[in-house]
Design a protein around this motif. Structure first.
Motif, short mmCIF file in Angstrom:
data_model
loop_
_atom_site.label_atom_id
_atom_site.label_comp_id
_atom_site.label_asym_id
_atom_site.label_seq_id
_atom_site.Cartn_x
_atom_site.Cartn_y
_atom_site.Cartn_z
N ARG A 120 -6.67 -13.29 13.01
CA ARG A 120 -5.63 -12.33 13.39
C ARG A 120 -4.87 -12.90 14.56
O ARG A 120 -5.46 -13.35 15.54
CB ARG A 120 -6.28 -11.00 13.78
N ILE A 121 -3.59 -12.90 14.44
CA ILE A 121 -2.74 -13.40 15.52
C ILE A 121 -1.92 -12.22 16.01
O ILE A 121 -1.21 -11.57 15.23
CB ILE A 121 -1.81 -14.52 15.02
N ASP A 122 -2.07 -11.98 17.29
CA ASP A 122 -1.39 -10.83 17.87
C ASP A 122 -0.34 -11.34 18.83
O ASP A 122 -0.66 -12.02 19.80
CB ASP A 122 -2.42 -9.96 18.59
N GLU A 123 0.89 -11.03 18.56
CA GLU A 123 1.94 -11.47 19.46
C GLU A 123 2.16 -10.50 20.60
O GLU A 123 2.88 -10.79 21.53
CB GLU A 123 3.26 -11.65 18.69
N GLY A 124 1.57 -9.39 20.49
CA GLY A 124 1.62 -8.45 21.61
C GLY A 124 3.02 -8.01 21.94
O GLY A 124 3.79 -7.56 21.09
N SER A 125 3.32 -8.15 23.21
CA SER A 125 4.61 -7.66 23.69
C SER A 125 5.75 -8.58 23.28
O SER A 125 6.91 -8.22 23.42
CB SER A 125 4.60 -7.52 25.21
N ALA A 126 5.39 -9.74 22.87
CA ALA A 126 6.47 -10.64 22.48
C ALA A 126 7.14 -10.16 21.20
O ALA A 126 8.31 -10.46 20.96
CB ALA A 126 5.93 -12.04 22.31
N VAL B 124 7.33 -12.49 29.56
CA VAL B 124 6.33 -12.58 28.49
C VAL B 124 5.31 -13.65 28.82
O VAL B 124 4.11 -13.47 28.62
CB VAL B 124 7.03 -12.87 27.14
N ASP C 182 -0.57 -11.95 28.38
CA ASP C 182 -1.23 -10.83 27.73
C ASP C 182 -2.53 -11.28 27.10
O ASP C 182 -2.57 -12.28 26.38
CB ASP C 182 -0.31 -10.29 26.63
N LYS D 227 -3.56 -9.66 24.97
CA LYS D 227 -3.32 -9.34 23.56
C LYS D 227 -2.78 -10.55 22.80
O LYS D 227 -3.10 -10.74 21.64
CB LYS D 227 -2.30 -8.20 23.46
N ILE D 228 -1.95 -11.30 23.49
CA ILE D 228 -1.35 -12.41 22.74
C ILE D 228 -2.42 -13.46 22.56
O ILE D 228 -2.71 -14.25 23.45
CB ILE D 228 -0.15 -13.01 23.49
N ALA D 229 -3.04 -13.37 21.51
CA ALA D 229 -4.13 -14.31 21.27
C ALA D 229 -4.33 -14.41 19.78
O ALA D 229 -3.82 -13.63 18.99
CB ALA D 229 -5.40 -13.82 21.96
N MET D 230 -5.08 -15.39 19.49
CA MET D 230 -5.43 -15.56 18.09
C MET D 230 -6.93 -15.41 17.99
O MET D 230 -7.67 -16.04 18.75
CB MET D 230 -5.00 -16.94 17.60
N GLU D 231 -7.32 -14.62 17.08
CA GLU D 231 -8.73 -14.40 16.92
C GLU D 231 -9.11 -14.97 15.57
O GLU D 231 -8.60 -14.55 14.53
CB GLU D 231 -8.97 -12.89 16.95
#
Lengths: 374, 617
Positions: free
Chosen positions: A86-92, B216, B221, B223-227
């Protein structure tokens, strides 16, 4: 034609795997993978949100599902169903997502086209590419997957960067002579990059792999220009479709026009076979393509049956005069495609006609068979 | 001389009034004055003259008038009227001669003057008419001038108007151009303005982007990550390599190298393709050239007789091209000169071919018109000959067909009853007669056969009888022998019985042969023969058809031959004399025979048997 039972689909997301064995379709937040021959469900994956984009990796082992609203990309493995990524770009934020040709990197375009993040599935590295251009076709990979051409805009000028896909190193960076670059596309041999300008100006530029400008082509001024571009599979021809309803073919030796095909409103040549699509049932929703929908990939709303009957020449095709004061009028050559054996060129002329041209007759009057929908 | 002055003579005053009038009114030259006076005086000649003449000189003033006249005349240059005076005091006498001379002179003068007057009058008239004419012309020209002046003014007026229009239009055009220019300027300025604004907005946007990007990036963040569950291997199965500082540069260079390699490969590939294409095209061109040369060369042979310039050049060209071909094949490179040579030679050949074709076309057209060309005449002659031949053939065929048709018709229609009846079987007549002949032959043969059969049966009967006798003899002989022998042995009594049975049976058989023809197994040769004979007798009473007859004859003949064969070896034993003679004949009979063979053999054997039987004791 036999059709299978109708499967549910959302957002027209239905893709065959590159090796042709599997069919992936998305229903809301679920990804369904079927076997092509039996249409049995092989895998079923559940994503966290409604899927906006699904794409197979080049080796058909992974599928990525992009959820733009949540800024998430989930990658599923076909061989190991329990593997997840899972890749989450978040606020970007997330605007677009695609695979790299080696099937191990995912390129995410963040919101406002701030940057492209290159996530690697093999290593822990992440690369960033700044300021990609927000245009119709700003990313293009070569067919052998070695190089990536990316359109950028810096200091109010268009630039093109060429990256090496193996290590994401910048190879070349050059500016283009376009006003507002609309799209780029590699030739199938990976040595020439076609760059075309916005429709306000007819300009097609051809750059070599090392960034030299090979040639510039402009058919006319002032009127709306290029709408679609297609390379022939042998890289010998470049077909340029424009808003004036003509396709111009450039040759790879001199990069000059060798022929142009017009799309007149009436077909009078008796050698041309005209197929007219006749609908048996009224349509519930309009599709955009002139072809009949492929098997098991029908739009959710359209459940019409149609058949093609041969209309006798001369045929006058229905033309719609587009509204003059609106942007992006529905005229011109919307799509181009060469046949894989380099033999035919298919063009889609708005509204609703598809013509096929054999390049052999390029020297004579262009003839071809056409289909149109009344 | 001045004005004509009145002679101071009051008497003449009234008459000279005219003169005065004239003198006072007009100041003319004396000659004209004088002429006028002459005119006016000459016209009313009748009355006034007389009066004038009488008025001048009367009887009173003769001397005065003479002196006056003399004065006048002398002033005019005439000689004096008076005689030469002898003295001053004496009165001068009138010289009559002088007077007459003067008168004559005056008359001559008068005439001259009259002539002159006439001339002058005519001239005057002429001049008057000329004047009139000129005046008319003048008037006309004046009119014309007027009209043309008016026209000119009109045209000028129009010209002026048009020029006005022109100026107006120019003005309009200029205005439009100005407007266009203005609008273009406006557009250009607007475009620049928009561009500027766009750029400004873009810069702003870029700034925003930068800011956002910073935010940014800075936020880092979580959150900005890859799992990922586990990292996947590379697509090509290789392991990743360490990225050190050195290798960065080498990577870059390597990338560059690869890129250039790819480009070069592509170019080389394309160049190869193009070279191949070039080579093929060159080959095609050379082939074309060769073919063109070959096309032209055989045709050159014929018209060599006609010394045309073109053929001469063609021949020379062919030779040249042959040389060139060899040269080109040697230098099979794509150098400029070779290429040029090839193209030039092909162009030359093509031109020659074209001219040749044109010539042929002309020849064809000429033939259509005149037909004097040798080649075509010959071919036409041949053609005509052939057509004539064909026509003859057609004629002959037609005639044949006609005759055949006629014959058929005759056959079909023109027949009487007799002739029809006769003709009905005319085709079969021959066959019928043949058949009849054959029938007669057959009948004869049948008769012969019958005879022979009968004789044969008789012979067979006789033979049978003779055999019986012979058998009896033999039996008795054997009996005797056995009796002689069996005096020693009683055991052979059975054999004797058998033998007696044998002989008895044979006797019985021979006895019963005619009464009861029975088929028995031949107990030897004799029975077989007897059986055969019985067979013969059996077969004989049956009435055979020709074929059966023949067959039975054949079988009979066979049998008879067999029987004869069977018989004769026994017969030949005692009869050795005829054996030699018979053997060759037997061989004939015993050979694989047709009916006739058997028959002939039969007949022969019959005759032989007859002969032999005669010989038999």
């Amino acid at each position: 034609m036999n059709f299978s039972e109708v499967f549910k689909l959302s957002s027209l997301l239905c893709k065959f795997s590159p090796d042709g064995k599997y069919l992936a379709s998305c229903v809301q937040y679920r990804l369904v993978v079927r076997d092509v021959n039996t249409l049995q469900v092989l895998q079923l994956y559940t994503c966290l949100d409604q899927i906006q984009h699904a794409e197979w990796s080049a080796d058909s082992r992974f599928i990525l599902c992009a959820m733009y609203k949540r800024g998430l990309v989930q990658v599923w493995s076909l061989e190991q169903p329990e593997w997840h990524c899972r890749i989450d770009e978040g606020s970007a934020g997330l605007v677009a997502s695609c695979w790299s040709p080696d099937g191990r990197h995912i390129l995410n375009t963040t919101e406002f086209h701030l940057r492209i993040t290159v996530w690697s599935l093999c290593t822990k590295s992440v690369s960033y590419i700044k300021y990609p251009k927000a245009c119709q076709q700003g990313i293009s990979f070569t067919r052998d997957g070695r190089y990536l051409a990316l359109a950028e805009r810096r200091d109010c000028k268009d630039h093109v960067s060429i990256f090496v896909c193996s290590d994401w190193q910048l190879l070349r960076h050059f500016d283009t002579e376009t006003q507002d670059l609309a799209g780029i596309e590699w030739a199938p041999n990976g040595c020439v990059l076609a760059v075309w300008d916005t429709c306000l100006e007819y300009k097609v530029l051809l750059y070599s792999l090392d960034g030299r400008l090979l040639s510039a082509y402009c058919a006319y001024e002032w009127s709306l220009g290029v709408k679609s571009v297609a390379w022939s599979p042998s890289s010998q021809f470049l077909a340029v479709g424009s808003y004036d309803g003509k396709v111009r073919i450039l040759n790879h030796v001199t990069w000059k026009m060798i022929t142009e095909f017009g799309h007149p409103a009436t077909v009078t040549n008796p050698k041309i076979v005209v197929y007219k699509e006749a609908e048996k049932n009224p349509r519930l929703a309009l599709g955009r393509l002139a072809f009949p929908p492929p098997r098991a990939a029908a739009g959710a709303a359209s459940s019409t049956e149609s058949k093609y009957e041969i209309a006798s020449v001369p045929v006058s095709l229905q033309t719609l005069k587009p509204v003059a004061d609106r942007a992006n009028p529905k005229v011109g050559i919307g799509a181009l495609a060469f046949s894989p054996d380099n033999y035919f060129l298919a063009t889609r002329n708005e509204p609703g006609t598809c013509r096929i041209f054999p390049p052999q007759t390029a020297s004579r009057m262009p003839s071809g068979s056409g289909t149109y929908r009344s | 001389m001045g004005e004509w002055m009145t002679v101071t003579d009051p008497h003449l005053s009234s008459e000279s009034k005219n003169i005065c009038q004239y003198t006072s009114e007009t100041k003319m030259s004396p000659s004209s004055l004088y002429s006028q006076q002459v005119l006016c005086s000459s016209i009313p000649l009748s009355k006034n003259v007389h009066s004038f003449f009488s008025a001048f000189c009367t009887e009173e003033n003769i001397e005065q008038s003479i002196s006056y006249l003399d004065q006048e005349l002398t002033t005019f240059g005439f000689p004096s009227l008076y005689e030469e005076s002898k003295g001053k005091d004496t009165k001068r006498e009138l010289n009559i001669v002088a007077v007459l001379n003067c008168m004559n002179e005056l008359l001559v003068l008068q005439r001259k003057n009259l002539l002159a007057q006439e001339n002058v009058e005519t001239q005057n008239l002429k001049l008057g008419s000329d004047m009139d004419h000129l005046q008319n012309c003048y008037a006309k020209l004046k009119e014309q001038l007027e009209t043309s002046r008016r026209e000119m003014i009109g045209l000028q007026e129009r010209d002026r108007q048009l020029q006005c229009k022109n100026r107006n239009l120019h003005q309009l055009l200029k205005n439009e151009k100005d407007e266009v220019q203005k609008l273009q300027n406006i557009i250009a300025s607007r475009a620049t303005q928009y561009n500027h604004d766009m750029k400004r907005k873009e810069r702003e946007y870029n700034k925003l982007k930068e800011r956002l990007h910073q935010l940014v990036m800075n936020k880092k963040d979580k959150k900005i990550a890859m799992e990922v569950l586990n990292y996947v291997g590379r697509a090509d199965g290789k392991r990743g390599s360490w990225r050190t500082g050195k290798t960065e540069a080498s990577f870059f260079l390597r990338n560059e190298d690869e890129m250039y390699k790819i480009l070069l490969n592509d170019y080389e590939y394309r160049q190869k393709q193009i070279l191949m294409e070039n080579a093929e095209l060159k080959k095609v061109l050379q082939q074309m050239k060769k073919e063109m040369i070959s096309l032209l060369s055989p045709q050159k042979q014929k018209p060599r007789e006609r010394a045309d310039d073109s053929t001469g050049t063609v021949i020379s060209d062919a030779e040249e091209d042959a040389g060139e071909l060899s040269r080109e094949s040697m230098w099979d490179l794509s150098c400029e000169t070779v290429r040029e040579q090839l193209t030039n030679s092909i162009r030359k050949q093509w031109r020659i071919l074209k001219s040749h074709v044109e010539k042929l076309d002309n020849q064809v057209s000429k033939v259509h018109l005149e037909g004097f060309n040798d080649e075509d005449v010959i071919s036409r002659q041949d053609h005509e000959q052939e057509t004539e031949k064909l026509e003859l053939e057609i004629q002959q065929c037609k005639e044949m067909i006609k005759t055949q048709q006629q014959l058929l018709q005759q056959l079909a229609t023109a027949c009487d009853d007799d002739t029809t009846s006769l003709l009905r079987d005319c085709y079969l007549l021959e066959e019928k007669e043949r058949l009849k002949e054959e029938w007669s032959l057959f009948k004869e043969q049948k008769k012969n056969f019958e005879k022979e059969r009968r004789s044969f049966t008789e012979a067979a009967i006789r033979l049978g009888l003779e055999r019986k006798a012979f058998e009896e003899e033999r039996a008795s002989w054997l009996k005797q022998q056995f009796l002689n022998m069996t005096t020693f042995d009683h055991q052979n009594s059975e054999n004797m019985k058998l033998f007696s049975a044998f002989s008895g049976s044979s006797d019985r058989d021979s006895l019963t042969v005619h009464s009861r023809p029975r088929q028995k197994k031949p107990h030897g040769v004799s029975n077989g023969s007897l059986v055969c004979a019985s067979k013969l007798t059996k077969s004989l009473p049956a009435s055979p058809s020709t074929s059966d007859f023949c067959q039975t004859r054949s079988c009979a003949s066979e049998h008879s031959s067999i029987s004869v064969l069977n018989i004769t070896p026994e017969e030949t034993k005692p009869n050795q004399v005829g054996g030699e003679g018979a053997s060759p004949k037997w061989s004939m009979a015993s050979g694989p025979g047709s009916q006739e063979g058997c028959y002939s053999g039969c007949s022969l054997t019959h005759t032989n048997s007859h002969v032999e039987k005669d010989d038999l004791p």
